[in-house]
Design a protein around this motif. Structure first.
Motif: not given
Length: 202
Positions: A27, A62, A64, A77, A79, A85, A87, A175, A177, A179, A189, A194
């Motif tokens: 991320s 992904f 957001a 959001m 993905a 998907l 959050v 947060v 997330w 998907y 998933h 996070q």
């Protein structure tokens, strides 16, 4: 109706491992808060200037997006999936006491969305209404385009529902997330993680 353990059942197990490693599944850091320059529309299209804060995870698979106006949170959001998907806000450790919004878009364009709450570290998470809470999503929309699914929704920062996290207009909050690959609320998933974001006012 009891849904049982749903796709995010292991989200925070993955997220906590990522956090302890000092990363978040590839991320990027959340963007600095800016000022939205175009009106928000729940049309499944993330327009330049529509959101003030965003983060991208999993090497762009992904993303957001967030903005706040008059006590209302607007979320987008996106993905790289034709499935669901999600959050989630606040809570922890794991998924315990986490406010979750999960959605998918059917081939005909119909959006299915659920305002959920997780009671345990690894779930289950069920609709707020299952626990006696309320459905707090105000408006929503979405679309599938190419390999990506986009869903946008809005809700109050403070819904007054004990099963919704009271989101601060200032200060950071957690947060999560995730998907998956199918159009349902039950399948596992593919990726999850996070981060912490700050809305920077509103």
């Amino acid at each position: 109706m009891m849904k049982g353990i749903k796709p995010l059942a292991l989200v925070l197990m993955v997220a906590l491992l990522a956090a302890s490693a000092g990363c978040m599944g590839g991320s990027g850091a959340p963007s600095r808060p800016g000022t939205p320059t175009v009106p928000w529309k729940p049309d499944g299209a993330i327009s330049p200037g529509e959101y003030s804060v965003n983060f991208t995870a999993d090497n762009g698979e992904f993303s957001a997006f967030f903005r706040v106006e008059n006590g209302t949170l607007f979320v987008g959001m996106k993905a790289e999936t034709r499935g669901w998907l999600a959050v989630g806000f606040g809570g922890g450790p794991g998924m315990k006491n986490t406010d979750i919004v999960i959605a998918y878009v059917l081939p005909a364009g119909t959006v299915k969305i659920s305002d959920d709450y997780s009671t345990g570290f690894a779930g289950p998470h069920n609709p707020d209404t299952f626990y006696g809470g309320e459905e707090s999503i105000i408006s929503y929309g979405g679309r599938e385009e190419g390999d990506f699914t986009v869903v946008e929704f809005s809700r109050k920062l403070n819904t007054g529902d004990r099963y919704d996290f009271e989101i601060p207009a200032n200060g950071s909050f957690r947060v999560i997330w995730a998907y998956g690959r199918t159009d349902d609320f039950l399948s596992d998933h593919v990726k999850a993680g996070q981060t912490y974001i700050s809305l920077g006012g509103g």
